[in-house]
Write a protein that holds these residues in place. Structure first.
Motif, PDB file in Angstrom:
ATOM      1  N   ASP A 158       1.454  -9.518   1.884  1.00 22.94           N
ATOM      2  CA  ASP A 158       2.310  -8.926   2.910  1.00 22.94           C
ATOM      3  C   ASP A 158       3.542  -8.241   2.315  1.00 22.94           C
ATOM      4  O   ASP A 158       3.935  -7.154   2.756  1.00 22.94           O
ATOM      5  N   ARG A 159       4.165  -8.892   1.343  1.00 25.70           N
ATOM      6  CA  ARG A 159       5.384  -8.334   0.768  1.00 25.70           C
ATOM      7  C   ARG A 159       5.108  -7.025   0.049  1.00 25.70           C
ATOM      8  O   ARG A 159       5.898  -6.076   0.144  1.00 25.70           O
ATOM      9  N   MET A 160       3.997  -6.959  -0.655  1.00 26.39           N
ATOM     10  CA  MET A 160       3.635  -5.718  -1.348  1.00 26.39           C
ATOM     11  C   MET A 160       3.376  -4.602  -0.344  1.00 26.39           C
ATOM     12  O   MET A 160       3.722  -3.445  -0.588  1.00 26.39           O
ATOM     13  N   MET A 161       2.778  -4.957   0.786  1.00 29.27           N
ATOM     14  CA  MET A 161       2.559  -3.965   1.841  1.00 29.27           C
ATOM     15  C   MET A 161       3.880  -3.520   2.448  1.00 29.27           C
ATOM     16  O   MET A 161       4.122  -2.331   2.646  1.00 29.27           O
ATOM     17  N   GLU A 162       4.764  -4.476   2.740  1.00 24.92           N
ATOM     18  CA  GLU A 162       6.041  -4.156   3.372  1.00 24.92           C
ATOM     19  C   GLU A 162       6.890  -3.242   2.501  1.00 24.92           C
ATOM     20  O   GLU A 162       7.584  -2.350   3.003  1.00 24.92           O
ATOM     21  N   LEU A 163       6.857  -3.440   1.182  1.00 26.94           N
ATOM     22  CA  LEU A 163       7.620  -2.573   0.279  1.00 26.94           C
ATOM     23  C   LEU A 163       7.168  -1.120   0.400  1.00 26.94           C
ATOM     24  O   LEU A 163       7.987  -0.194   0.345  1.00 26.94           O
ATOM     25  N   LEU A 164       5.850  -0.920   0.571  1.00 26.62           N
ATOM     26  CA  LEU A 164       5.337   0.441   0.727  1.00 26.62           C
ATOM     27  C   LEU A 164       5.753   1.051   2.061  1.00 26.62           C
ATOM     28  O   LEU A 164       5.901   2.274   2.175  1.00 26.62           O
ATOM     29  N   GLU A 165       5.952   0.219   3.054  1.00 27.45           N
ATOM     30  CA  GLU A 165       6.275   0.710   4.396  1.00 27.45           C
ATOM     31  C   GLU A 165       7.760   1.000   4.573  1.00 27.45           C
ATOM     32  O   GLU A 165       8.155   1.727   5.489  1.00 27.45           O
ATOM     33  N   ILE A 166       8.598   0.415   3.708  1.00 20.64           N
ATOM     34  CA  ILE A 166      10.057   0.583   3.849  1.00 20.64           C
ATOM     35  C   ILE A 166      10.522   1.770   3.008  1.00 20.64           C
ATOM     36  O   ILE A 166      10.292   1.796   1.796  1.00 20.64           O
ATOM     37  N   PRO A 167      11.163   2.775   3.611  1.00 20.96           N
ATOM     38  CA  PRO A 167      11.632   3.942   2.850  1.00 20.96           C
ATOM     39  C   PRO A 167      12.680   3.558   1.797  1.00 20.96           C
ATOM     40  O   PRO A 167      13.365   2.545   1.904  1.00 20.96           O
ATOM     41  N   ARG A 168      12.767   4.394   0.774  1.00 27.07           N
ATOM     42  CA  ARG A 168      13.798   4.295  -0.262  1.00 27.07           C
ATOM     43  C   ARG A 168      13.728   3.001  -1.065  1.00 27.07           C
ATOM     44  O   ARG A 168      14.728   2.441  -1.453  1.00 27.07           O
ATOM     45  N   ARG A 169      12.528   2.547  -1.345  1.00 24.91           N
ATOM     46  CA  ARG A 169      12.352   1.406  -2.235  1.00 24.91           C
ATOM     47  C   ARG A 169      11.605   1.829  -3.506  1.00 24.91           C
ATOM     48  O   ARG A 169      10.907   1.028  -4.112  1.00 24.91           O
ATOM     49  N   GLU A 170      11.778   3.101  -3.898  1.00 23.44           N
ATOM     50  CA  GLU A 170      11.007   3.657  -5.006  1.00 23.44           C
ATOM     51  C   GLU A 170      11.227   2.914  -6.321  1.00 23.44           C
ATOM     52  O   GLU A 170      10.276   2.651  -7.058  1.00 23.44           O
ATOM     53  N   GLU A 171      12.466   2.560  -6.638  1.00 17.26           N
ATOM     54  CA  GLU A 171      12.736   1.901  -7.920  1.00 17.26           C
ATOM     55  C   GLU A 171      12.059   0.541  -8.002  1.00 17.26           C
ATOM     56  O   GLU A 171      11.474   0.186  -9.029  1.00 17.26           O
ATOM     57  N   LEU A 172      12.130  -0.222  -6.929  1.00 19.91           N
ATOM     58  CA  LEU A 172      11.485  -1.534  -6.909  1.00 19.91           C
ATOM     59  C   LEU A 172       9.973  -1.390  -6.986  1.00 19.91           C
ATOM     60  O   LEU A 172       9.294  -2.139  -7.707  1.00 19.91           O
ATOM     61  N   ILE A 173       9.434  -0.421  -6.260  1.00 20.63           N
ATOM     62  CA  ILE A 173       7.991  -0.190  -6.298  1.00 20.63           C
ATOM     63  C   ILE A 173       7.553   0.220  -7.702  1.00 20.63           C
ATOM     64  O   ILE A 173       6.535  -0.262  -8.220  1.00 20.63           O
ATOM     65  N   ASN A 174       8.322   1.097  -8.345  1.00 27.14           N
ATOM     66  CA  ASN A 174       7.982   1.527  -9.703  1.00 27.14           C
ATOM     67  C   ASN A 174       7.926   0.336 -10.669  1.00 27.14           C
ATOM     68  O   ASN A 174       7.115   0.302 -11.597  1.00 27.14           O
ATOM     69  N   ALA A 175       8.797  -0.650 -10.456  1.00 30.28           N
ATOM     70  CA  ALA A 175       8.820  -1.833 -11.323  1.00 30.28           C
ATOM     71  C   ALA A 175       7.587  -2.709 -11.117  1.00 30.28           C
ATOM     72  O   ALA A 175       7.255  -3.522 -11.982  1.00 30.28           O
TER      73      ALA A 175
END
Length: 442
Positions: A158-175
């Motif tokens: 769920d958390r991995m999905m939520e990160l993709l759904e929330i705008p402006r989380r590019e740096e965290l997603i890249n990590a």
């Protein structure tokens, strides 16, 4: 399993201009499951009738279109009272009784207070000889296999999905790219057919998942034999050829690959049958990149894609180990899986129109051009981290210089923004296009 289409169903119910709903989609994408969940959760009671091989329903809807008489019969057959606004009337597998589809006109006109939904494949519309389709009297929603985001939520990420759904989380997603790539590899193998996803969750046994995929493909083949009539053999040839067509460098559909001397006229009805059945997606070529893109579609040049990337792997007989271990699935097969994956993630977003563009007398090609809401996006797909984008750069900076267009590249790299192009990781394709579509409506 949660499905994002549920929000569309809620919006339909609340709409002051609500009409009877037809939920379309290929077999086994989860139409029955989600409508039953909707009925049990949002209504006081539900009248559920399966129309498949149901003589009572055929008799009920063949006599006349008196809505009060039909509702009395449905109530008797189900043992449930039909209460306006509080009961969901759900008629399933309606493709087998075309009179049910015709009756929706009268529900719209004579009983708008009755909340009625139908589910089925588009096959019923193809077989409505002598029957009238309720044009303008129904709402239509198309249901697709589970997106990568839905897959993540289903398997407990769920958390991995939520990160993709929330705008402006590019740096965290890249990590978190290595984790996302591992999950994307699993999705390439399992795909988004709900039964395959459920088996993966319960067993984590690749052989069980692959058997289910093979069973689904066998059911589709049986549907072709049952419904395609004189187009049966041609439809089978087209469907079975898609893996090899997508493995070509130039993925434009080539009729000569089906059999020697094959012509477009020989197969156009078979291809349209597969499209209408929801088994393939037909993506036409554009002669010009401008809004609205439907004005510039060249319908006799196109690419064909399978409705689900997991089924594509099963059709190609690729061993599960090659898909689940290492990065072969991303680097091999000339991007066939990656382009099919990206297409399925984009097409499941509402308010999208998709084509591709190739320049006359040139090898330059833009993999996809997507109209998402009021936005126009030239899209390049890269299966690996080697992301040279000569065609996209030429198109944006030279051919379309001054147009305001910005290129989008889906690749294994993280989020990167440049003046002419934005790189988006492959695993964020669905979220990115959905966000663009929603923002363009604000």
């Amino acid at each position: 399993m949660k499905r994002s289409i549920y929000n569309q169903l809620l919006a339909w119910r609340k709409s002051p201009r609500r009409k009877p709903l037809m939920l379309y989609g290929a077999r086994q994408v989860g139409k029955t499951y989600i409508l039953k969940e909707f009925g049990h959760s949002e209504f006081e009671n539900m009248v559920y009738i399966n129309c498949y091989q149901n003589p009572a329903i055929q008799t009920l809807f063949s006599e006349n279109m008196d809505v009060k008489r039909i509702m009395l019969g449905l109530s008797a057959l189900s043992g449930e009272e039909i209460i306006p606004q509080k009961t969901l009337v759900f008629l399933d597998e309606v493709q087998d009784v075309p009179d049910v589809i015709s009756s929706l006109k009268y529900f719209c006109e004579d009983a708008p207070e009755i909340v009625i939904v139908t589910a089925g494949s588009l096959l019923g519309v193809l077989n409505m000889e002598g029957k009238s389709f309720p044009t303008g009297k129904v709402d239509i929603i198309h249901m697709y296999p589970m997106s990568f985001n839905e897959f993540l939520e289903a398997i407990g990420e769920d958390r991995m999905m939520e990160l993709l759904e929330i705008p402006r989380r590019e740096e965290l997603i890249n990590a978190l790219i290595p984790k996302y790539v591992e999950l994307l590899r699993q999705y390439y193998f399992v795909g988004g057919m709900p039964e395959a996803v459920a088996a993966f969750i319960e067993s984590h046994t690749p052989e069980i998942v692959r058997k289910i995929q093979k069973d689904i493909l066998a059911a589709y083949d049986a549907d072709i034999a049952k419904h395609a009539g004189k187009e049966t053999q041609r439809a089978r040839l087209v469907f079975q050829s898609i893996p090899s067509q997508l493995a070509k460098e130039n993925k434009k559909f080539i009729f000569g690959a089906l059999k020697k001397g094959a012509r477009a006229a020989d197969f156009e009805n078979a291809i349209q049958w597969l499209v209408d059945a929801g088994l393939v997606y037909k993506i036409p070529r554009l002669t010009k990149v401008d809004m609205p893109i439907k004005f510039y579609m060249e319908l006799d040049a196109f690419k064909l894609f399978v409705l689900d990337v997991g089924l594509l792997g099963a059709m190609a007989e690729i061993p599960p180990s090659l898909m689940l271990i290492g990065n072969n699935v991303f680097s091999d097969y000339k991007g066939a899986f990656t382009e099919n994956y990206v297409l399925t993630q984009m097409i499941s977003v509402p308010r999208t129109v998709i084509a591709y563009y190739s320049k006359d007398n040139s090898t330059m090609e833009i993999d996809f051009v997507i109209q998402a809401g009021a936005s126009l996006l030239p899209v390049e797909v890269k299966a690996e981290e080697n992301v040279k984008s000569k065609s996209l750069r030429q198109f944006i900076t030279v051919d379309q210089a001054g147009s305001g267009l910005k290129g989008i590249r889906f690749s294994m790299k993280g989020f990167i923004k440049q003046d002419w192009m934005e790189n988006v990781p492959l695993f964020a394709a669905h979220s990115f296009i959905k966000d663009v579509s929603q923002r363009s409506l604000v």
